[in-house]
Design a protein around this motif. Structure first.
Motif, PDB file in Angstrom:
ATOM      1  N   GLY A  55      48.961  33.249  37.369  1.00 47.66           N
ATOM      2  CA  GLY A  55      47.583  33.254  36.963  1.00 47.66           C
ATOM      3  C   GLY A  55      46.695  33.344  38.230  1.00 47.66           C
ATOM      4  N   HIS A  56      46.140  34.704  38.147  1.00 52.26           N
ATOM      5  CA  HIS A  56      45.073  35.015  39.228  1.00 52.26           C
ATOM      6  C   HIS A  56      43.807  35.265  38.742  1.00 52.26           C
ATOM      7  CE1 HIS A  56      47.274  38.716  38.819  1.00 52.26           C
ATOM      8  NE2 HIS A  56      46.132  39.283  38.858  1.00 52.26           N
ATOM      9  N   GLU A  57      43.385  35.134  37.411  1.00 49.20           N
ATOM     10  CA  GLU A  57      42.162  35.179  36.932  1.00 49.20           C
ATOM     11  C   GLU A  57      41.531  34.186  36.020  1.00 49.20           C
ATOM     12  OE1 GLU A  57      42.603  38.735  34.268  1.00 49.20           O
ATOM     13  OE2 GLU A  57      43.860  39.775  35.406  1.00 49.20           O
ATOM     14  N   PRO A  58      41.231  33.261  36.927  1.00 51.62           N
ATOM     15  CA  PRO A  58      40.812  31.791  36.456  1.00 51.62           C
ATOM     16  C   PRO A  58      39.317  31.560  36.304  1.00 51.62           C
ATOM     17  CG  PRO A  58      41.184  31.614  38.934  1.00 51.62           C
ATOM     18  CD  PRO A  58      41.398  33.068  38.465  1.00 51.62           C
ATOM     19  N   ALA A  59      39.128  30.765  35.176  1.00 53.09           N
ATOM     20  CA  ALA A  59      37.732  30.200  34.883  1.00 53.09           C
ATOM     21  C   ALA A  59      38.007  28.793  34.575  1.00 53.09           C
ATOM     22  CB  ALA A  59      37.036  30.825  33.738  1.00 53.09           C
ATOM     23  N   GLY A  60      37.009  28.073  35.056  1.00 50.54           N
ATOM     24  CA  GLY A  60      37.432  26.604  34.773  1.00 50.54           C
ATOM     25  C   GLY A  60      35.803  25.626  34.731  1.00 50.54           C
ATOM     26  N   VAL A  99      34.327  34.564  31.231  1.00 48.39           N
ATOM     27  CA  VAL A  99      34.181  34.416  32.686  1.00 48.39           C
ATOM     28  C   VAL A  99      35.582  34.764  33.387  1.00 48.39           C
ATOM     29  CG1 VAL A  99      33.812  32.173  34.259  1.00 48.39           C
ATOM     30  CG2 VAL A  99      32.676  32.407  31.965  1.00 48.39           C
ATOM     31  N   ALA A 100      36.660  34.623  32.656  1.00 44.00           N
ATOM     32  CA  ALA A 100      38.095  34.885  33.281  1.00 44.00           C
ATOM     33  C   ALA A 100      38.211  36.482  33.551  1.00 44.00           C
ATOM     34  CB  ALA A 100      39.108  34.448  32.395  1.00 44.00           C
ATOM     35  N   LEU A 101      37.038  37.268  33.144  1.00 40.68           N
ATOM     36  CA  LEU A 101      37.245  38.713  33.416  1.00 40.68           C
ATOM     37  C   LEU A 101      36.818  39.015  34.775  1.00 40.68           C
ATOM     38  CD1 LEU A 101      35.867  40.322  29.860  1.00 40.68           C
ATOM     39  CD2 LEU A 101      38.343  40.153  30.752  1.00 40.68           C
ATOM     40  N   ASN A 102      36.171  37.819  35.485  1.00 38.31           N
ATOM     41  CA  ASN A 102      35.347  38.241  36.480  1.00 38.31           C
ATOM     42  C   ASN A 102      36.320  38.773  37.786  1.00 38.31           C
ATOM     43  OD1 ASN A 102      32.581  37.427  37.922  1.00 38.31           O
ATOM     44  ND2 ASN A 102      34.330  37.292  39.513  1.00 38.31           N
ATOM     45  N   VAL A 151      38.302  41.930  25.778  1.00 35.93           N
ATOM     46  CA  VAL A 151      39.382  40.808  25.499  1.00 35.93           C
ATOM     47  C   VAL A 151      39.798  41.396  24.469  1.00 35.93           C
ATOM     48  CG1 VAL A 151      39.707  38.632  25.165  1.00 35.93           C
ATOM     49  CG2 VAL A 151      38.001  39.080  26.755  1.00 35.93           C
ATOM     50  N   SER A 152      40.995  41.514  24.157  1.00 37.31           N
ATOM     51  CA  SER A 152      41.948  41.848  23.094  1.00 37.31           C
ATOM     52  C   SER A 152      42.507  40.532  22.376  1.00 37.31           C
ATOM     53  CB  SER A 152      42.986  42.864  23.187  1.00 37.31           C
ATOM     54  OG  SER A 152      43.961  42.306  24.168  1.00 37.31           O
ATOM     55  N   ASP A 153      42.913  39.566  23.209  1.00 37.51           N
ATOM     56  CA  ASP A 153      43.405  38.301  22.456  1.00 37.51           C
ATOM     57  C   ASP A 153      43.111  37.157  23.179  1.00 37.51           C
ATOM     58  OD1 ASP A 153      45.785  39.456  20.399  1.00 37.51           O
ATOM     59  OD2 ASP A 153      45.603  40.947  22.093  1.00 37.51           O
ATOM     60  N   LYS A 175      43.856  43.334  26.756  1.00 41.21           N
ATOM     61  CA  LYS A 175      43.658  42.272  27.747  1.00 41.21           C
ATOM     62  C   LYS A 175      43.653  40.957  27.136  1.00 41.21           C
ATOM     63  CE  LYS A 175      42.473  40.654  31.599  1.00 41.21           C
ATOM     64  NZ  LYS A 175      43.320  40.748  32.726  1.00 41.21           N
ATOM     65  N   VAL A 176      44.585  40.108  27.465  1.00 43.97           N
ATOM     66  CA  VAL A 176      45.012  38.638  26.927  1.00 43.97           C
ATOM     67  C   VAL A 176      44.563  37.744  27.926  1.00 43.97           C
ATOM     68  CG1 VAL A 176      46.716  37.308  26.378  1.00 43.97           C
ATOM     69  CG2 VAL A 176      46.923  39.800  25.745  1.00 43.97           C
TER      70      VAL A 176
END
Length: 335
Positions: free
Chosen positions: A59-64, A130-133, A309-311, A329-330
């Motif tokens: 996991g390297h596309e994080p938002a939190g 946000v995780a798309l950043n 975002v697809s899913d 894009k999951v």
């Protein structure tokens, strides 16, 4: 806490791990969403990345959301929504061979500095956007390498997440006309929804001829034969050899080609044939400066980016999310 880890070649598991502790200069972030990247499939296939072969957190596309703030950290408060720079982590790249992965319940940012390690975002932006950043920073670096100018005409090959992000970024940079090329009708429809001016189904249309209709005919240059479209920028987010063949045959004098896609096989290039075009070819890897440069545009245009975002898959079904990643894009939602 729970974290998703590569356990061996072709296998992953949700495992129990110690919840990281934040010191006075650290920030503890509760993960709320993390995108799945195509590279995650590679890490799984090879069984992890040294030095954590067989035990690589993913996991390297994080938002939190900020859970704890060390007493010596400025500019953050508990409850802030944040996007993280996975490349800046002191214990290795988050989710790509480092000690931590974004597909975890918590991540600790050591020696945290706002603007270097993480940045706040408005709370009305959905976490899955946000995780798309991180992937949009990749797309923006590809655009930056093409040096777009207001009024340019551009074409993007590939309507996957990076191609769609590049199309948005090109429009935000003032490019006058952006075309997206793909062979999947649903992806082309999505390209129009995110702001592309036109699309081309390359399985049904002659790309160069259609570009000439859309962008006009380029002036004849010395040694340049035939009709060339007046397209200024070609961006390859597809990674298929036919894309390069198409661009080299169509490029006008002075055009620019930016390659952000990963080509898995060698591509033959006849440099003699394209010498007179003075085509500029640049490669784009990662996001040397773009990780937070992209954030204001993402925030201001989040509804367009949401189309990518697809899913959105709940954390309880993260194994299914990992298998779906090649289809769109999951993003995994983490409670």
């Amino acid at each position: 806490m729970k974290t998703v880890t590569v356990t061996g070649p072709g296998t992953t598991a949700v495992v129990e791990a110690d919840k990281p502790q934040a010191g006075p200069r650290d920030v503890l972030v509760r993960m709320r969403a993390c995108g799945i990247c195509g590279s995650d499939a590679l890490y799984i296939h090879v069984g992890g990345i040294p030095p954590r072969q067989g035990a690589t957190p993913l996991g390297h596309e994080p938002a939190g959301e900020v859970a704890e703030v060390g007493a010596e950290v400025d500019g953050l408060a508990v409850g802030d929504h944040v996007v993280i720079n996975p490349m800046a982590a002191g214990d290795g790249i988050i989710g790509s061979g480092g000690a931590q992965g974004g597909l975890s319940e918590f991540v600790v940012i050591r020696d945290a500095v706002v603007g270097t390690h993480l940045i706040t975002v408005p709370k009305h932006i959905p976490f899955e956007v946000v995780a798309l950043n991180e992937p949009m920073a990749v797309a923006t670096h590809g655009v930056n390498r093409a040096a777009p100018q207001p009024g340019d005409k551009a074409v993007v090959f590939g309507a996957g997440p990076i191609g769609l992000g590049a199309a948005i970024a090109l429009k935000l940079r003032g490019v006058a006309h952006v075309v997206v090329v793909d062979i999947v009708p649903d992806r082309l429809a999505k390209a129009l929804r995110v702001g592309a001016d036109a699309v081309i189904n390359s399985a049904e249309e002659d790309v160069a001829a259609r570009l000439t209709e859309l962008h006009g005919e380029a002036p004849k240059g010395v040694g340049v034969r035939g009709i060339k479209p007046a397209t200024d920028i070609y961006l390859d987010a597809a990674g298929a050899p036919v894309v390069i063949e198409t661009v080299l045959a169509a490029a006008k004098h002075g055009a620019r080609l930016s390659i952000v896609a990963v080509h898995k096989k060698p591509v033959e290039v006849d440099f003699g044939a394209i010498l007179t075009t003075e085509l500029t070819i640049t490669m784009a890897m990662g996001y040397p400066t773009e990780i937070f440069e992209v954030t204001p545009g993402l925030v201001a245009n989040w509804e367009k980016y949401a189309e990518i975002v697809s899913d959105v898959i709940p954390y309880a079904e993260v194994q299914r999310a990992l298998t779906l990643a090649t289809a769109g894009k999951v993003v995994v939602s983490i409670p």
